[in-house]
Motif scaffolding. Structure first.
Motif, mmCIF file in Angstrom:
data_model
loop_
_atom_site.group_PDB
_atom_site.id
_atom_site.type_symbol
_atom_site.label_atom_id
_atom_site.label_comp_id
_atom_site.label_asym_id
_atom_site.label_seq_id
_atom_site.Cartn_x
_atom_site.Cartn_y
_atom_site.Cartn_z
ATOM 1 N N ILE A 13 -10.553 27.490 -27.643
ATOM 2 C CA ILE A 13 -11.381 26.457 -28.247
ATOM 3 C C ILE A 13 -10.507 25.254 -28.602
ATOM 4 O O ILE A 13 -9.488 25.407 -29.265
ATOM 5 C CB ILE A 13 -12.094 26.993 -29.502
ATOM 6 C CG1 ILE A 13 -13.017 28.145 -29.122
ATOM 7 C CG2 ILE A 13 -12.877 25.890 -30.191
ATOM 8 C CD1 ILE A 13 -13.655 28.817 -30.310
ATOM 9 N N PRO A 14 -10.918 24.062 -28.168
ATOM 10 C CA PRO A 14 -10.140 22.869 -28.508
ATOM 11 C C PRO A 14 -10.185 22.590 -30.010
ATOM 12 O O PRO A 14 -11.091 23.068 -30.708
ATOM 13 C CB PRO A 14 -10.836 21.751 -27.737
ATOM 14 C CG PRO A 14 -11.692 22.413 -26.737
ATOM 15 C CD PRO A 14 -12.023 23.754 -27.270
ATOM 16 N N ALA A 29 -10.663 17.042 -31.537
ATOM 17 C CA ALA A 29 -10.955 16.722 -30.136
ATOM 18 C C ALA A 29 -12.445 16.873 -29.847
ATOM 19 O O ALA A 29 -13.036 16.046 -29.131
ATOM 20 C CB ALA A 29 -10.150 17.627 -29.216
ATOM 21 N N ARG A 30 -13.062 17.910 -30.405
ATOM 22 C CA ARG A 30 -14.502 18.096 -30.206
ATOM 23 C C ARG A 30 -15.297 16.982 -30.882
ATOM 24 O O ARG A 30 -16.294 16.504 -30.335
ATOM 25 C CB ARG A 30 -14.939 19.457 -30.725
ATOM 26 C CG ARG A 30 -14.445 20.590 -29.829
ATOM 27 C CD ARG A 30 -14.931 21.920 -30.311
ATOM 28 N NE ARG A 30 -14.075 22.337 -31.428
ATOM 29 C CZ ARG A 30 -14.368 23.286 -32.280
ATOM 30 N NH1 ARG A 30 -15.493 23.937 -32.189
ATOM 31 N NH2 ARG A 30 -13.527 23.613 -33.237
ATOM 32 N N ALA A 31 -14.859 16.545 -32.052
ATOM 33 C CA ALA A 31 -15.553 15.460 -32.754
ATOM 34 C C ALA A 31 -15.434 14.150 -31.977
ATOM 35 O O ALA A 31 -16.415 13.403 -31.856
ATOM 36 C CB ALA A 31 -14.984 15.304 -34.156
ATOM 37 N N ILE A 32 -14.257 13.876 -31.449
ATOM 38 C CA ILE A 32 -14.057 12.661 -30.651
ATOM 39 C C ILE A 32 -14.933 12.700 -29.407
ATOM 40 O O ILE A 32 -15.555 11.700 -29.032
ATOM 41 C CB ILE A 32 -12.572 12.484 -30.288
ATOM 42 C CG1 ILE A 32 -11.771 12.133 -31.540
ATOM 43 C CG2 ILE A 32 -12.385 11.419 -29.219
ATOM 44 C CD1 ILE A 32 -10.273 12.177 -31.356
ATOM 45 N N ALA A 33 -15.024 13.862 -28.752
ATOM 46 C CA ALA A 33 -15.873 14.001 -27.567
ATOM 47 C C ALA A 33 -17.337 13.763 -27.925
ATOM 48 O O ALA A 33 -18.068 13.079 -27.191
ATOM 49 C CB ALA A 33 -15.688 15.379 -26.952
ATOM 50 N N LEU A 90 -12.020 18.790 -22.321
ATOM 51 C CA LEU A 90 -11.766 19.806 -23.344
ATOM 52 C C LEU A 90 -11.310 21.127 -22.729
ATOM 53 O O LEU A 90 -10.457 21.819 -23.286
ATOM 54 C CB LEU A 90 -13.020 20.015 -24.201
ATOM 55 C CG LEU A 90 -13.396 18.845 -25.113
ATOM 56 C CD1 LEU A 90 -14.732 19.100 -25.781
ATOM 57 C CD2 LEU A 90 -12.314 18.577 -26.134
ATOM 58 N N ARG A 91 -11.864 21.470 -21.573
ATOM 59 C CA ARG A 91 -11.410 22.687 -20.895
ATOM 60 C C ARG A 91 -9.968 22.545 -20.423
ATOM 61 O O ARG A 91 -9.178 23.481 -20.522
ATOM 62 C CB ARG A 91 -12.315 23.001 -19.706
ATOM 63 C CG ARG A 91 -13.678 23.474 -20.120
ATOM 64 C CD ARG A 91 -14.519 23.767 -18.924
ATOM 65 N NE ARG A 91 -14.725 25.215 -18.911
ATOM 66 C CZ ARG A 91 -15.243 25.865 -17.916
ATOM 67 N NH1 ARG A 91 -15.591 25.224 -16.809
ATOM 68 N NH2 ARG A 91 -15.427 27.158 -17.973
ATOM 69 N N TRP A 146 -4.244 23.812 -21.090
ATOM 70 C CA TRP A 146 -2.909 23.301 -21.364
ATOM 71 C C TRP A 146 -2.313 24.026 -22.568
ATOM 72 O O TRP A 146 -1.155 24.425 -22.557
ATOM 73 C CB TRP A 146 -2.976 21.811 -21.629
ATOM 74 C CG TRP A 146 -1.642 21.131 -21.703
ATOM 75 C CD1 TRP A 146 -0.579 21.471 -22.472
ATOM 76 C CD2 TRP A 146 -1.232 19.993 -20.962
ATOM 77 N NE1 TRP A 146 0.451 20.607 -22.284
ATOM 78 C CE2 TRP A 146 0.084 19.688 -21.353
ATOM 79 C CE3 TRP A 146 -1.857 19.190 -20.025
ATOM 80 C CZ2 TRP A 146 0.779 18.609 -20.829
ATOM 81 C CZ3 TRP A 146 -1.155 18.127 -19.508
ATOM 82 C CH2 TRP A 146 0.148 17.852 -19.909
ATOM 83 N N ARG A 147 -3.128 24.212 -23.605
ATOM 84 C CA ARG A 147 -2.651 24.938 -24.794
ATOM 85 C C ARG A 147 -2.313 26.380 -24.454
ATOM 86 O O ARG A 147 -1.337 26.936 -24.958
ATOM 87 C CB ARG A 147 -3.711 24.892 -25.895
ATOM 88 C CG ARG A 147 -3.817 23.528 -26.544
ATOM 89 C CD ARG A 147 -4.892 23.473 -27.587
ATOM 90 N NE ARG A 147 -4.620 24.411 -28.670
ATOM 91 C CZ ARG A 147 -5.475 24.715 -29.615
ATOM 92 N NH1 ARG A 147 -6.678 24.177 -29.600
ATOM 93 N NH2 ARG A 147 -5.157 25.547 -30.574
ATOM 94 N N GLU A 148 -3.103 26.994 -23.595
ATOM 95 C CA GLU A 148 -2.837 28.377 -23.200
ATOM 96 C C GLU A 148 -1.506 28.481 -22.447
ATOM 97 O O GLU A 148 -0.714 29.391 -22.690
ATOM 98 C CB GLU A 148 -3.970 28.902 -22.323
ATOM 99 C CG GLU A 148 -3.780 30.340 -21.905
ATOM 100 C CD GLU A 148 -4.901 30.845 -21.022
ATOM 101 O OE1 GLU A 148 -4.699 31.902 -20.399
ATOM 102 O OE2 GLU A 148 -5.951 30.198 -20.937
ATOM 103 N N ILE A 149 -1.253 27.527 -21.560
ATOM 104 C CA ILE A 149 0.009 27.528 -20.824
ATOM 105 C C ILE A 149 1.179 27.352 -21.783
ATOM 106 O O ILE A 149 2.196 28.042 -21.679
ATOM 107 C CB ILE A 149 -0.002 26.425 -19.738
ATOM 108 C CG1 ILE A 149 -0.982 26.793 -18.633
ATOM 109 C CG2 ILE A 149 1.393 26.189 -19.180
ATOM 110 C CD1 ILE A 149 -1.252 25.678 -17.648
#
Length: 93
Positions: free
Chosen positions: A10-11, A15-19, A73-74, A79-82
């Motif tokens: 989950i981002p 980031a979700r608010a900006i989107a 967001l995906r 990227w965070r997972e990597i």
């Protein structure tokens, strides 16, 4: 010392608010463009046509931006997972 947080795709909330705000602003812009487009093409009192132009422009633009926002967001989640895997020493070589 490493930051301890649960693993999640989950981002971040920011980031979700900006989107979300971006989708709303895009819908507003699309509605204004749709209204202006119909207003320029018609003469007289065509409030129904202008309303449809506003609605269709807003929905199409917001839907397009929603697709872009979801993809971004995906990508951020991947990227965070990597980065998490690299920090844990499980990155592919």
């Amino acid at each position: 010392m490493s930051e301890s947080r649960p693993l999640s795709a989950i981002p971040p909330v920011a980031a979700r608010a900006i989107a979300f705000v971006t989708i709303l602003l895009g819908g507003l812009a699309g509605g204004l463009i749709g209204y202006a487009l119909v207003d320029l093409q018609t003469s007289g009192d065509n409030t129904v046509a202008k309303g449809f132009g506003l609605l269709i422009g807003a929905v199409l633009c917001a839907a397009g931006l929603a697709i872009v926002a979801v993809l971004a967001l995906r990508a951020m989640g991947e990227w965070r997972e990597i980065n998490d895997r690299e920090r844990a020493g499980h990155a592919p070589r």
